[in-house]
Design an enzyme around this catalytic site. Structure first.
Site, PDB file in Angstrom:
ATOM      1  N   GLN A 123       0.854  -1.190   0.000  1.00 30.07           N
ATOM      2  CA  GLN A 123       0.000   0.000   0.000  1.00 30.07           C
ATOM      3  C   GLN A 123       0.891   1.241   0.000  1.00 30.07           C
ATOM      4  OE1 GLN A 123      -3.792  -0.631   0.148  1.00 30.07           O
ATOM      5  NE2 GLN A 123      -2.585  -2.256  -0.786  1.00 30.07           N
ATOM      6  N   ALA A 182     -11.892   2.173   4.207  1.00 31.60           N
ATOM      7  CA  ALA A 182     -10.895   1.408   3.466  1.00 31.60           C
ATOM      8  C   ALA A 182     -10.050   2.305   2.563  1.00 31.60           C
ATOM      9  CB  ALA A 182     -11.596   0.320   2.645  1.00 31.60           C
ATOM     10  N   HIS A 183      -9.101   1.666   1.879  1.00 34.25           N
ATOM     11  CA  HIS A 183      -8.133   2.416   1.078  1.00 34.25           C
ATOM     12  C   HIS A 183      -8.776   3.159  -0.081  1.00 34.25           C
ATOM     13  CE1 HIS A 183      -7.204  -1.603  -1.237  1.00 34.25           C
ATOM     14  NE2 HIS A 183      -8.428  -1.191  -1.424  1.00 34.25           N
ATOM     15  N   ASN A 184      -8.246   4.367  -0.291  1.00 37.20           N
ATOM     16  CA  ASN A 184      -8.628   5.239  -1.405  1.00 37.20           C
ATOM     17  C   ASN A 184     -10.066   5.737  -1.359  1.00 37.20           C
ATOM     18  OD1 ASN A 184      -6.439   3.152  -2.890  1.00 37.20           O
ATOM     19  ND2 ASN A 184      -6.103   5.345  -3.178  1.00 37.20           N
TER      20      ASN A 184
END
Length: 346
Positions: free
Chosen positions: A203, A244-246
């Site tokens: 990540q 969560a990511h992004n």
């Protein structure tokens, strides 16, 4: 120096601060805030919900913050304001025991890298770890046991309560409040499957929090896979929320407890997500969308408004009957389609 908990103010001073209409003695002093039922002499109470109007006549408060429509029913001096709850919110900071405390500097049990930069009046609690390249602006408080990873930046006037974790490369805006146990910048849930097992995806992004953001205890905001996860200005996040990511969340949106947002979803400005709401990944929510509690959203919502999913609570026996009918809906729909076709053909 007196703490905020010992401070007292005249009604005239308070009325001026929130631009309220004062009815009564401007020199009367109050030293605390309380509910109508709990207030005693020296307290300022407030009435923001009509359901509590029945308690107004018997309050022992020295003064009450009320809507003008309820002023005549108030048995004591009062501050009249169109939005008394907003007035209460603004006055609450005057009586916050954490406010206006002098900085205690860097605790000797803290570990601060010589390559970190700390501004004026920064407080660092015991057992904190601050790594190289960290920049902490003026008037910040870093609570005991907190960890701040390399190259993270924290804006002026922000407060991290005890045991907050900021991974490397996180940016926090001004006046942020991060509560105990929250984790900002952990790895997003990124894996590729080779048919037999999972391969981890590094990540490489970060997390950016805007100004005036608040994150509740034990909430997690994952770093981006490539670009940053972005939380806009004025966003309020309750406890035990997973982002969560992004993910991108627009300015002044609010997320209640136990919300879960899957990767790369975009939430607009001024959105409200009720407790336990789940958003699938790669969705878009328009500005001004409100999702009621425990709803699951699996498709983008492109128009503002209030949205819900699921069913309300009912007796278990009724729910079991309905569950059977839910399973029959597809067959019922097919039968209805055949019936309509037969009627057209006849």
């Amino acid at each position: 120096m007196n703490s905020a908990a010992q401070a007292s103010y005249t009604l005239g001073e308070l009325a001026e601060r929130i631009e309220a209409r004062l009815v009564g003695d401007a020199n009367l002093r109050v030293s605390g805030l309380a509910t109508l039922t709990d207030a005693g002499p020296g307290d300022l109470a407030f009435l923001a919900n009509r359901a509590y109007l029945k308690y107004l006549a018997d309050t022992r408060a020295s003064a009450v913050l009320v809507h003008p429509a309820h002023g005549e029913a108030c048995p004591c001096p009062r501050l009249e304001l169109e939005n008394p709850y907003l007035g209460y919110a603004r006055l609450s900071h005057l009586f916050d025991p954490l406010a206006n405390q002098p900085s205690r500097g860097v605790h000797p049990a803290a570990t601060v890298s010589p390559q970190a930069s700390l501004g004026a009046h920064v407080e660092v609690g015991a057992n904190c770890v601050i790594e190289a390249g960290v920049e902490i602006a003026d008037d910040c408080v870093i609570g005991a046991g907190s960890f701040i990873g390399a190259d993270t930046r924290i804006g002026r006037g922000s407060r991290l309560h005890a045991n907050v974790t900021l991974y490397h490369g996180v940016t926090v805006g001004e006046r942020a409040i991060l509560h105990s146990g929250c984790v900002i910048g952990g790895d997003g849930f990124g894996f590729a499957h080779d048919g037999q097992r999972w391969e981890k995806i590094a990540q490489l992004g970060g997390v950016t929090l805007g100004d005036d953001v608040e994150v509740g205890s034990c909430s997690s905001i994952d770093r981006g896979a490539l670009g940053d996860t972005v939380i806009g200005n004025g966003v309020k996040i309750d406890s035990q929320v997973q982002i969560a990511h992004n993910v991108q969340i627009g300015d002044h949106s609010a997320l209640a407890g136990c919300v879960g947002i899957a990767g790369s979803t975009k939430v607009g400005r001024h959105c409200l997500l009720g407790g336990g709401v789940g958003l699938s990944g790669h969705l878009t929510l328009a500005d001004g969308v409100q999702i009621t509690g425990m709803s699951l959203v699996t498709n983008s919502i492109l128009e503002p408004g209030v949205y819900s999913s699921g069913t309300g609570s009912m007796s278990n026996s009724q729910w079991r009957k309905n569950a059977v009918r839910f399973k029959q809906l597809d067959e019922i729909a097919k039968r209805l389609t055949r019936l309509e076709r037969d009627m057209r053909d006849s």
